[in-house]
Design a protein around this motif. Structure first.
Motif, PDB file in Angstrom:
ATOM      1  N   HIS A 126      -2.660   4.542 -11.936  1.00 24.73           N
ATOM      2  CA  HIS A 126      -3.684   3.514 -11.721  1.00 24.73           C
ATOM      3  C   HIS A 126      -4.578   3.827 -10.519  1.00 24.73           C
ATOM      4  O   HIS A 126      -4.919   2.945  -9.731  1.00 24.73           O
ATOM      5  CB  HIS A 126      -3.048   2.129 -11.585  1.00 24.73           C
ATOM      6  CG  HIS A 126      -2.068   1.819 -12.666  1.00 24.73           C
ATOM      7  ND1 HIS A 126      -2.453   1.616 -13.973  1.00 24.73           N
ATOM      8  CD2 HIS A 126      -0.720   1.726 -12.650  1.00 24.73           C
ATOM      9  CE1 HIS A 126      -1.375   1.386 -14.710  1.00 24.73           C
ATOM     10  NE2 HIS A 126      -0.314   1.454 -13.935  1.00 24.73           N
ATOM     11  N   ARG A 129      -7.630   1.715  -9.968  1.00 22.16           N
ATOM     12  CA  ARG A 129      -7.367   0.349  -9.511  1.00 22.16           C
ATOM     13  C   ARG A 129      -6.946   0.320  -8.042  1.00 22.16           C
ATOM     14  O   ARG A 129      -7.368  -0.565  -7.289  1.00 22.16           O
ATOM     15  CB  ARG A 129      -6.294  -0.309 -10.391  1.00 22.16           C
ATOM     16  CG  ARG A 129      -6.024  -1.750 -10.053  1.00 22.16           C
ATOM     17  CD  ARG A 129      -7.250  -2.642 -10.290  1.00 22.16           C
ATOM     18  NE  ARG A 129      -6.999  -3.977  -9.767  1.00 22.16           N
ATOM     19  CZ  ARG A 129      -7.620  -4.506  -8.715  1.00 22.16           C
ATOM     20  NH1 ARG A 129      -8.563  -3.857  -8.094  1.00 22.16           N
ATOM     21  NH2 ARG A 129      -7.307  -5.708  -8.303  1.00 22.16           N
ATOM     22  N   GLU A 132      -9.510  -0.065  -5.388  1.00 26.19           N
ATOM     23  CA  GLU A 132     -10.139  -1.366  -5.190  1.00 26.19           C
ATOM     24  C   GLU A 132      -9.324  -2.286  -4.278  1.00 26.19           C
ATOM     25  O   GLU A 132      -9.764  -3.376  -3.929  1.00 26.19           O
ATOM     26  CB  GLU A 132     -10.361  -2.039  -6.543  1.00 26.19           C
ATOM     27  CG  GLU A 132     -11.318  -1.261  -7.433  1.00 26.19           C
ATOM     28  CD  GLU A 132     -11.450  -1.856  -8.817  1.00 26.19           C
ATOM     29  OE1 GLU A 132     -11.103  -3.041  -9.011  1.00 26.19           O
ATOM     30  OE2 GLU A 132     -11.896  -1.124  -9.712  1.00 26.19           O
ATOM     31  N   TYR A 156      -5.194  -7.799  -5.090  1.00 24.45           N
ATOM     32  CA  TYR A 156      -4.431  -7.782  -6.341  1.00 24.45           C
ATOM     33  C   TYR A 156      -4.855  -8.931  -7.242  1.00 24.45           C
ATOM     34  O   TYR A 156      -4.943 -10.067  -6.792  1.00 24.45           O
ATOM     35  CB  TYR A 156      -2.930  -7.932  -6.074  1.00 24.45           C
ATOM     36  CG  TYR A 156      -2.263  -6.712  -5.518  1.00 24.45           C
ATOM     37  CD1 TYR A 156      -1.819  -5.703  -6.353  1.00 24.45           C
ATOM     38  CD2 TYR A 156      -2.061  -6.584  -4.150  1.00 24.45           C
ATOM     39  CE1 TYR A 156      -1.184  -4.581  -5.839  1.00 24.45           C
ATOM     40  CE2 TYR A 156      -1.431  -5.470  -3.631  1.00 24.45           C
ATOM     41  CZ  TYR A 156      -0.991  -4.471  -4.478  1.00 24.45           C
ATOM     42  OH  TYR A 156      -0.365  -3.373  -3.959  1.00 24.45           O
ATOM     43  N   ASP A 162      -2.199  -3.868 -11.871  1.00 27.18           N
ATOM     44  CA  ASP A 162      -1.951  -4.563 -10.601  1.00 27.18           C
ATOM     45  C   ASP A 162      -0.460  -4.815 -10.403  1.00 27.18           C
ATOM     46  O   ASP A 162       0.059  -4.650  -9.290  1.00 27.18           O
ATOM     47  CB  ASP A 162      -2.729  -5.871 -10.553  1.00 27.18           C
ATOM     48  CG  ASP A 162      -4.205  -5.650 -10.303  1.00 27.18           C
ATOM     49  OD1 ASP A 162      -4.691  -6.104  -9.270  1.00 27.18           O
ATOM     50  OD2 ASP A 162      -4.871  -5.013 -11.151  1.00 27.18           O
TER      51      ASP A 162
END
Length: 188
Positions: A126, A129, A132, A156, A162
């Motif tokens: 991930h 992700r 971020e 999250y 997540d």
């Protein structure tokens, strides 16, 4: 921690593996996990360590300090936009593509450092992700010789990516505070 930082704290691809290793000296790490007003989840761990905020800051904010407890290969360029780079592989070199790089977002000397993953190692789950999320490391003097270290990893949301990152960093960030506590204990 780990990032963290974090990240990084806090902050590392190998933190989950490292968490399975035995810890010589236990540090009381507690959860301060919360839901923010915008509905996002904040993963949070904290510990009160027997050292001044200055001494702990030097372990986070200098390359020598990071190498003394976080990873054998580590460097920090402490400025907004600067990089915090680390590798658990002692044969790695700064700049290697497998290193973890965190961008410094902000800092208040001896009080706060915030970082965000700028480069996850190849194969990191991930990776899009995790870039971020961001980590805030806070130092709060409790007394002249004790400091509360709080590592919050923010941003999250909901979903499989997540949740997987949450589980990884929940173990990894607690382990990172454990390692920091062991390092601080060595200095006593």
């Amino acid at each position: 921690m780990r990032i963290l930082v974090l990240a990084a704290c806090w902050l590392t691809a190998l933190a989950g593996e490292a968490a399975a290793q035995p810890v010589a000296q236990q540090v009381a790490v507690s959860s301060c996990t919360r839901t923010e007003t915008d509905g996002s989840r904040a993963l949070c761990h904290e510990a009160v360590l027997p050292a001044s905020a200055h001494d702990i800051w030097m372990l986070f904010a200098t390359s020598e300090g990071l190498r003394s407890w976080l990873a054998p290969v580590a460097a920090i360029d402490l400025r907004i936009g600067g990089m915090w780079e680390a590798s658990y592989d002692a044969s790695a070199r700064l700049g290697d593509p497998g290193n973890i790089r965190n961008r410094i977002m902000s800092y208040l000397p001896e009080r706060m450092l915030s970082i965000q993953v700028a480069n996850a190692p190849p194969g990191f789950p991930h990776a899009e992700r995790v870039a971020e999320l961001w980590t805030v490391i806070e130092l709060e003097p409790v007394s002249a010789g004790e400091t509360r270290v709080r590592v919050s990893m923010l941003g999250y949301g909901e979903g499989e990516a997540d949740d997987a990152l949450w589980r990884m960093f929940d173990a990894g960030n607690a382990y990172t505070l454990q390692k920091l506590g062991e390092r601080v204990g060595e200095r006593r």
